[in-house]
Structure formats: structure tokens, C-alpha cells
Design an enzyme around this catalytic site. Structure first.
Site, PDB file in Angstrom:
ATOM      1  N   HIS A 174       0.839  -1.199   0.000  1.00  0.00           N
ATOM      2  CA  HIS A 174       0.000   0.000   0.000  1.00  0.00           C
ATOM      3  C   HIS A 174       0.872   1.245   0.000  1.00  0.00           C
ATOM      4  O   HIS A 174       2.089   1.152   0.065  1.00  0.00           O
ATOM      5  CB  HIS A 174      -1.012  -0.018   1.146  1.00  0.00           C
ATOM      6  N   HIS A 206       1.458   3.934   1.961  1.00  0.00           N
ATOM      7  CA  HIS A 206       2.016   4.705   3.075  1.00  0.00           C
ATOM      8  C   HIS A 206       3.543   4.811   2.983  1.00  0.00           C
ATOM      9  O   HIS A 206       4.220   3.885   2.535  1.00  0.00           O
ATOM     10  CB  HIS A 206       1.608   4.074   4.408  1.00  0.00           C
ATOM     11  N   ASP A 245       5.935   4.611   5.040  1.00  0.00           N
ATOM     12  CA  ASP A 245       6.790   3.615   5.686  1.00  0.00           C
ATOM     13  C   ASP A 245       6.689   2.248   4.987  1.00  0.00           C
ATOM     14  O   ASP A 245       7.115   1.226   5.528  1.00  0.00           O
ATOM     15  CB  ASP A 245       6.485   3.497   7.190  1.00  0.00           C
ATOM     16  N   HIS A 246       6.144   2.256   3.757  1.00  0.00           N
ATOM     17  CA  HIS A 246       6.099   1.037   2.923  1.00  0.00           C
ATOM     18  C   HIS A 246       6.670   1.272   1.530  1.00  0.00           C
ATOM     19  O   HIS A 246       7.039   0.322   0.858  1.00  0.00           O
ATOM     20  CB  HIS A 246       4.657   0.512   2.825  1.00  0.00           C
ATOM     21  N   HIS A 273      -7.489  -0.698   5.597  1.00  0.00           N
ATOM     22  CA  HIS A 273      -6.446   0.196   6.138  1.00  0.00           C
ATOM     23  C   HIS A 273      -6.267   1.360   5.170  1.00  0.00           C
ATOM     24  O   HIS A 273      -6.263   2.523   5.567  1.00  0.00           O
ATOM     25  CB  HIS A 273      -5.155  -0.605   6.303  1.00  0.00           C
ATOM     26  N   ASP A 305      -0.147  -3.858   6.251  1.00  0.00           N
ATOM     27  CA  ASP A 305      -0.809  -3.375   7.457  1.00  0.00           C
ATOM     28  C   ASP A 305      -2.279  -3.801   7.514  1.00  0.00           C
ATOM     29  O   ASP A 305      -3.086  -3.163   8.192  1.00  0.00           O
ATOM     30  CB  ASP A 305      -0.746  -1.842   7.524  1.00  0.00           C
ATOM     31  N   HIS A 344       4.677  -4.780  10.757  1.00  0.00           N
ATOM     32  CA  HIS A 344       5.027  -4.087  12.002  1.00  0.00           C
ATOM     33  C   HIS A 344       5.139  -5.051  13.176  1.00  0.00           C
ATOM     34  O   HIS A 344       4.408  -6.044  13.239  1.00  0.00           O
ATOM     35  CB  HIS A 344       3.969  -3.028  12.356  1.00  0.00           C
TER      36      HIS A 344
HETATM   37 ZN   LIG Z   1       0.027   1.641   6.478  1.00  0.00          ZN
END
Ligand SMILES: [Zn+2]
Length: 256
Positions: A57, A59, A61-62, A115, A134, A172
Site C-alpha cells: 500500500h 504509506h 513507511d512502505h 487500512h 498493514d 510491524h
Molecule cells: Zn500503512
């Protein structure tokens, strides 16, 4: 048959990036590179050439390492069709019904929104490996930023339907806080308590709790049990729909 070698790289405060190496044809995919440098260093140390990035996805941090890794390796970036405009450097957009080839290995792709609206998961069935970003965590699930409870519950049912032995490589290390919440709403669940003891032992030894095994998540993760009458009764919602139970659990976790 391909035998994937999966390497876990902890980055930032609690993210996991994965290197997925297919030794037969020497292909290596990076799943959700939050950052580039730790990935490039690890791949070099392993002697692996990065050929693909698999994003779940959009975001930061991905996908944060996407462009630098692509610039340095010339790899192909694969990501969710429903979010194609939000994945930096995307080459191939995929969704439910598509497969992704990594040399001799193949992953089925599932749309699992909730999410984010364009979240996908990659399932390497022959290697019992699920990369779910996530959407599903050990004993938890992602926050519902862009989806609805029915959508998220449907996504979790899609993942729950995979084989029991599936290894859940989520993005995570949130398991300890998820455990505390899960015990607060499901205190009599023996599978949850057993997983809790394992999580405490692993963390005390400084070890990851990820990947987990899907069979254990099915029994212990409250977000996969929204259609279990026992959990609904504990929440004071004995006649509620699974979607309503899911919404209640998600809401309580947000306030926990
Ligand atoms: Zn995320």
C-alpha cells in the site's frame, strides 16, 4: 519447486522490510521498503540482486525506499492497481486474480482494502508465505484509515481463508500492544493466552514475534473472530452482525 529464502530487516521504530529470494533463478524481491539503505546493504551482504519491489500500500513507511532502490538496481516495482497513482515508480499494477512471478515462484494477489483503499496482499502458496502489509498483524489489524467495517471484515475473511500453516509476514512489530488489547476483550481465550506467553518469551529474548502462523491467528486474533458468538457476547453484542462486531473491536482498539 522454488524454495524461497525470506530475510527480515527491522527498520524505523517497528517496521519490518522483507527480502524474498528465489535461489533457482536468482531473483530477489523487496516487500514494502520503508527505506532504501538498509535494504541495499542487506542484499549486498547476502549476495542477492534486487529484481523486484512488491508494495502492499501507499504509506510512506512502505514505499519510502522505492525510487532509490529502483535507481540503484533497475528493479521492477509492483503495487496495487487501486492506488496506482500513489505508488512511487510503479511499473505493474495488480489486484485480485493477478499473479506475480518471482522467477520460479508465484504469488497470488488479493485486494484487501480497509487500512487504505488500495491495499493488496501477496500469497506465495508453495512457500506458505503471506505478505499482508498493514491489513493483518499478529493479534491485530491495521487502523481503518480509508475503508469501512464491512470492507475491512471482508478483507480479513479473505486472508483467514488461506491455509492454516500460512506464515503471516506483516509489516510491524505491534504484537505486544495488540496482545494487551486482545486480552482486555477476550480474557478467557486459551489460544490467546498461549500466544501471549510465547510473545512475552520472544520479546524478552529480543526476538521478533513475526511471522506468526495463521492457524494461531484464527483462534487468538480478535479481528479474525468478529463472527465468533463468544467474542460478541463478551462485547455485549450477542445479536450483532460480524461487521458490527468488527467495528466495535476496531473502535475499542483505537481508544485503548
Ligand atoms: Zn500503512
Amino acid at each position: 519447486m522454488a524454495r524461497l529464502v525470506i530475510d527480515q530487516i527491522p527498520v524505523l521504530s517497528d517496521n519490518y522490510i522483507y527480502l524474498v529470494h528465489e535461489p533457482e533463478t536468482d531473483r530477489t524481491a523487496v516487500v514494502d521498503p520503508a527505506e532504501a539503505e538498509p535494504v541495499l546493504q542487506r542484499a549486498e551482504a547476502m549476495g542477492w540482486r534486487i529484481t523486484h519491489i512488491l508494495n502492499t500500500h501507499h504509506h510512506g513507511d512502505h514505499v519510502g525506499g522505492n525510487l532509490e532502490i529502483k535507481a540503484r538496481t533497475g528493479c521492477t516495482i509492483i503495487g496495487p492497481r487501486a492506488d496506482a497513482d500513489r505508488i512511487p515508480g510503479l511499473d505493474e499494477a495488480v489486484g485480485t486474480g493477478d499473479t506475480v512471478r518471482l522467477g520460479a515462484a508465484t504469488a497470488a494477489v488479493f485486494d484487501v482494502p480497509g487500512h487504505t483503499r488500495g491495499h493488496i496482499a501477496y500469497h506465495f502458496a508453495d512457500d506458505s508465505a503471506l505478505f499482508c502489509g498493514d491489513t493483518l498483524f499478529s493479534l491485530g489489524c491495521g487502523r481503518m484509515f480509508e475503508g469501512t467495517p464491512p470492507q475491512f471484515w471482508t478483507s480479513l475473511q479473505t486472508l483467514r481463508a488461506l491455509p492454516d500453516g500460512t506464515r503471516v509476514f506483516c509489516a510491524h512489530e505491534y504484537t505486544e500492544s495488540n496482545l494487551r488489547f486482545a486480552l482486555s476483550i477476550d480474557p478467557d481465550n486459551e489460544a490467546l493466552k498461549a500466544r501471549g506467553r510465547e510473545v512475552e518469551r520472544l520479546r524478552a529474548a529480543g526476538l521478533p514475534t513475526v511471522p506468526s502462523i495463521l492457524a494461531e491467528e484464527k483462534q487468538a486474533n480478535p479481528f479474525l473472530r468478529a463472527d465468533d458468538p463468544t467474542l460478541a457476547a463478551h462485547l455485549g453484542l450477542p445479536a450483532a452482525s460480524p461487521e458490527a462486531v468488527f467495528a466495535e473491536v476496531r473502535g475499542r482498539k483505537d481508544r485503548f
